[in-house]
Every structure is written in structure tokens, then in C-alpha cells.
Design a protein around this motif. Structure first.
Motif, PDB file in Angstrom:
ATOM      1  N   ILE A 187       1.134  -0.865  -0.245  1.00  0.00           N
ATOM      2  CA  ILE A 187       0.123  -0.242  -0.112  1.00  0.00           C
ATOM      3  C   ILE A 187       1.056   1.336   0.014  1.00  0.00           C
ATOM      4  O   ILE A 187       1.865   0.895   0.985  1.00  0.00           O
ATOM      5  CB  ILE A 187      -0.768   0.379   1.285  1.00  0.00           C
ATOM      6  N   PHE A 188       0.672   2.237  -0.722  1.00  0.00           N
ATOM      7  CA  PHE A 188       1.560   3.227  -0.735  1.00  0.00           C
ATOM      8  C   PHE A 188       0.651   4.115  -1.480  1.00  0.00           C
ATOM      9  O   PHE A 188      -0.556   4.137  -1.740  1.00  0.00           O
ATOM     10  CB  PHE A 188       2.757   3.046  -1.520  1.00  0.00           C
ATOM     11  N   GLY A 189       1.208   5.731  -1.152  1.00  0.00           N
ATOM     12  CA  GLY A 189      -0.048   6.721  -2.036  1.00  0.00           C
ATOM     13  C   GLY A 189       0.275   8.086  -0.815  1.00  0.00           C
ATOM     14  O   GLY A 189       1.085   7.830   0.092  1.00  0.00           O
ATOM     15  N   ASP A 190       0.133   9.345  -1.348  1.00  0.00           N
ATOM     16  CA  ASP A 190      -0.723  10.439  -0.253  1.00  0.00           C
ATOM     17  C   ASP A 190      -1.181  11.196  -0.874  1.00  0.00           C
ATOM     18  O   ASP A 190      -1.916  11.585  -0.995  1.00  0.00           O
ATOM     19  CB  ASP A 190       1.103  11.575  -1.306  1.00  0.00           C
ATOM     20  N   VAL A 195      -3.607   7.251  -3.418  1.00  0.00           N
ATOM     21  CA  VAL A 195      -3.514   5.930  -3.067  1.00  0.00           C
ATOM     22  C   VAL A 195      -4.100   4.817  -3.694  1.00  0.00           C
ATOM     23  O   VAL A 195      -4.387   4.998  -4.675  1.00  0.00           O
ATOM     24  CB  VAL A 195      -4.585   6.047  -1.916  1.00  0.00           C
ATOM     25  N   THR A 196      -2.636   3.635  -3.322  1.00  0.00           N
ATOM     26  CA  THR A 196      -2.989   2.020  -4.125  1.00  0.00           C
ATOM     27  C   THR A 196      -2.270   1.274  -3.606  1.00  0.00           C
ATOM     28  O   THR A 196      -1.552   1.215  -2.522  1.00  0.00           O
ATOM     29  CB  THR A 196      -1.846   2.210  -4.949  1.00  0.00           C
ATOM     30  N   ALA A 197      -3.387   0.390  -3.312  1.00  0.00           N
ATOM     31  CA  ALA A 197      -3.447  -1.237  -2.879  1.00  0.00           C
ATOM     32  C   ALA A 197      -2.772  -2.195  -3.465  1.00  0.00           C
ATOM     33  O   ALA A 197      -4.142  -2.308  -4.906  1.00  0.00           O
ATOM     34  CB  ALA A 197      -4.498  -1.563  -2.128  1.00  0.00           C
ATOM     35  N   PHE A 209      -6.087  -2.302  -6.210  1.00  0.00           N
ATOM     36  CA  PHE A 209      -7.104  -0.476  -6.237  1.00  0.00           C
ATOM     37  C   PHE A 209      -6.017   0.885  -6.250  1.00  0.00           C
ATOM     38  O   PHE A 209      -5.365   0.030  -5.903  1.00  0.00           O
ATOM     39  CB  PHE A 209      -7.821  -0.509  -4.955  1.00  0.00           C
ATOM     40  N   ASN A 210      -6.909   1.373  -6.719  1.00  0.00           N
ATOM     41  CA  ASN A 210      -6.095   2.593  -7.180  1.00  0.00           C
ATOM     42  C   ASN A 210      -6.610   4.082  -7.660  1.00  0.00           C
ATOM     43  O   ASN A 210      -8.160   3.821  -7.866  1.00  0.00           O
ATOM     44  CB  ASN A 210      -5.632   2.667  -8.242  1.00  0.00           C
ATOM     45  N   LEU A 211      -6.762   4.914  -6.610  1.00  0.00           N
ATOM     46  CA  LEU A 211      -7.540   6.343  -6.226  1.00  0.00           C
ATOM     47  C   LEU A 211      -6.717   7.763  -7.427  1.00  0.00           C
ATOM     48  O   LEU A 211      -5.762   7.812  -6.856  1.00  0.00           O
ATOM     49  CB  LEU A 211      -7.531   7.170  -5.424  1.00  0.00           C
TER      50      LEU A 211
END
Length: 308
Positions: A187-190, A195-197, A209-211
Motif C-alpha cells: 500500500i502506497f500513496g500520498d 493511494v494504491t493497494a 485498487f488505485n485512486l
């Protein structure tokens, strides 16, 4: 921010999720080159009938580290971003045909200690329809990011920044993470930026999943107007490593918020905090563009720590 129904829903979601276009270093891998193409079916509902049209968004982003010392703890960052946003079909109530963006990037990164990294970036932009380029199209942007490595599996990040937009100032406050949960999940993102899982199906295939959120403004040839594009896209993706460093990703998303709004040049706001509008700006002069699906395909060159 105006608290009609649409804006209130926007504010609620934005408090949870947001994004600003950024460098590939803020991910679970170093992304040196990324080329993406997004297809957006769109619709405007009017009393005289629906206006259906499509948008396409081509983006090219590069980020190259230039190491200054042998242990690579200090380096310059050079790169940039290019965007070509095109709208086709018949849409008389939406006057924008195409807009472009060029954003060079220059930065410096250093390891303050064994576990803390500090990075500063300058990201000026020139956004318009490029029919009549002016010096006022150039907007200033700067970001300062600190990364704290807690362990080999977890890194926390804090980001502050400032950008000038055609509506006024934008203040950036983000909290990020890069967490390798186990051998399968990362899981990473700002937040509230992106955010990406990601789930590793095998060595070559990931899904998850990606936002994606975008907040941009562009000056139009008509000097009395500018175009603002705000979007919040949660979606599902699948990607395949065609080689050890090159990956292809496909994403299908549903646009919860799709603000494609045209304003007069003097319609200003007190500012934005990330994606949250401050003050009371006049309503846009064009009708609302409906939410809907979006589809993206991308090719990227990545350096994944520990991946051969």
C-alpha cells in the motif's frame, strides 16, 4: 467553497481522497518514465437533450536522478510532465476543444540521516490552449517532502507545497506512506492525494485498487476565461511486467467527481487547500458535466527496490 449539494458531496469526499500530479518517487517504486492515455466518455444534460462527447488525455512524465556522490545519498532530480487534453464530438455548451500543459521539474534530495530523506522540488507549469501563449500562463509551484523510513517495510512521508493557479493560490498538505504489508500486498500513496493497494498475483502480474485525482487550471484563448478540471477517480487496475523494468497498466475507474468548469478570469477564490475550496467563488458559466466511467492504459519504466 460553495455548499450546494454537488459541492458539499465534493468536500466530503475530498477530505478523504485527493491527488496532485507528482513524481514517481512517491510510490512503491521509482518511476523514471510514464506514458498514459485516458479515454473519458462524457455527457451534459440539457433541457434540449443530452450532449454526448468524449475526452482523451495523453500524459508523458519523466524523472531522472543525477547522483552527486558515490553512495547516492545526495542527488538532483531533473524531469518534466507533458499533457494534451482533447475533447471531440458536439458539445456547444462546453467550449473547450483542447488544452495542454508543460511542467518542467527540478529538485534536490538528500539523506539527512540514515532514516530521514528530505526532497525539494520546483514545478512551474504552463497551462493553456496554446493558441496564444503569454507569460502569464506560467504558474509557480514548489514542494518540500520529508520521508522517514521506520523499517524495511514501512516509510512515512510528509509533504507541503504551494502552487499558483488561475483561480488563485493552492496550498498542498499531504501525508504519505509506503507499506509492504507482506509478500503479496503493498500500500502506497500520498493522502489526500492518491493511494494504491497492490496485490502481486505472481512475479509479473499485479492487480488492485488505485485512486487518482487531478486538479488543474488552463487559460483559454478568450482572455476573459479559464478552464478548471477537478476529478476524483477510484478504480481497479491490472498490470503486467513485460520485462524487469517495463510495465503496462490498464485501469477502469468511475469518476465520482468530474468538475469541468469554465470561469471568467476575474472569478477568483481565496485559495484551495489541496482540493478543498476556500471562500465563495461565482458559479461556473457552463452547465455541469456528468460523472461517469474512465479508462486508462499506461506504460512505465520502473526501478523496484529488490526486484531484479
Amino acid at each position: 467553497m460553495k455548499f450546494n449539494n454537488r459541492k458539499s458531496i465534493q468536500a466530503l469526499i475530498i477530505l478523504l481522497f485527493m491527488i496532485l500530479p507528482g513524481l514517481g518517487f512517491a510510490q512503491g517504486y521509482i518511476e523514471g518514465v510514464n506514458i498514459s492515455y485516458e479515454h473519458l466518455p462524457m455527457k451534459i444534460e440539457t433541457p434540449l437533450g443530452d450532449q454526448k462527447f468524449t475526452g482523451s488525455n495523453l500524459k508523458i512524465a519523466t524523472s531522472i536522478p543525477i547522483f552527486l556522490i558515490p553512495n547516492k545519498s545526495k542527488y538532483l532530480i531533473a524531469g518534466g510532465n507533458f499533457e494534451a487534453f482533447n475533447f471531440s464530438g458536439t458539445h456547444p455548451d462546453f467550449e473547450v476543444k483542447r488544452v495542454y500543459s508543460i511542467s518542467p521539474t527540478l529538485g534536490y534530495s538528500t539523506m539527512v540521516s540514515k532514516s530521514f530523506n528530505l526532497t525539494a522540488l520546483l514545478t512551474p507549469t504552463m497551462n493553456s490552449d496554446y493558441k496564444e501563449i503569454k507569460s502569464t500562463d506560467i504558474k509557480f509551484g514548489a514542494i518540500l517532502r520529508g520521508s522517514w523510513k521506520v523499517s524495511d517495510h514501512l516509510t512515512w512521508k510528509g509533504i507541503i507545497g504551494y502552487r499558483t493557479q488561475f483561480y488563485g493560490p493552492q496550498y498542498i498538505v499531504l501525508v504519505g506512506m509506503d507499506w509492504k504489508v507482506n509478500d503479496k500486498w503493498q500500500i502506497f500513496g500520498d493522502l489526500p492525494h492518491n493511494v494504491t493497494a497492490s496485490y502481486a498475483v505472481n512475479e509479473k502480474v499485479n492487480t488492485g485498487f488505485n485512486l487518482f485525482v487531478q486538479q488543474s487550471t488552463y487559460r483559454l484563448k478568450n482572455q476573459d476565461r479559464y478552464f478548471e478540471y477537478n476529478t476524483v477517480n477510484p478504480g481497479l487496475f491490472a498490470e503486467y511486467y513485460v520485462s524487469s523494468k517495463w510495465a503496462i497498466r490498464g485501469t477502469a475507474a468511475y469518476t465520482l467527481i468530474r468538475n469541468m468548469e469554465i470561469y471568467h478570469k476575474n472569478d477568483k477564490t481565496d485559495g484551495f487547500i489541496d482540493f478543498y475550496e476556500l471562500g465563495d467563488r461565482k458559479d461556473p458559466i457552463n452547465p455541469e458535466v456528468a460523472s461517469g466511467l474512465s479508462f486508462k492504459i499506461g506504460l512505465s519504466y520502473r526501478i523496484v527496490p529488490g526486484k531484479k
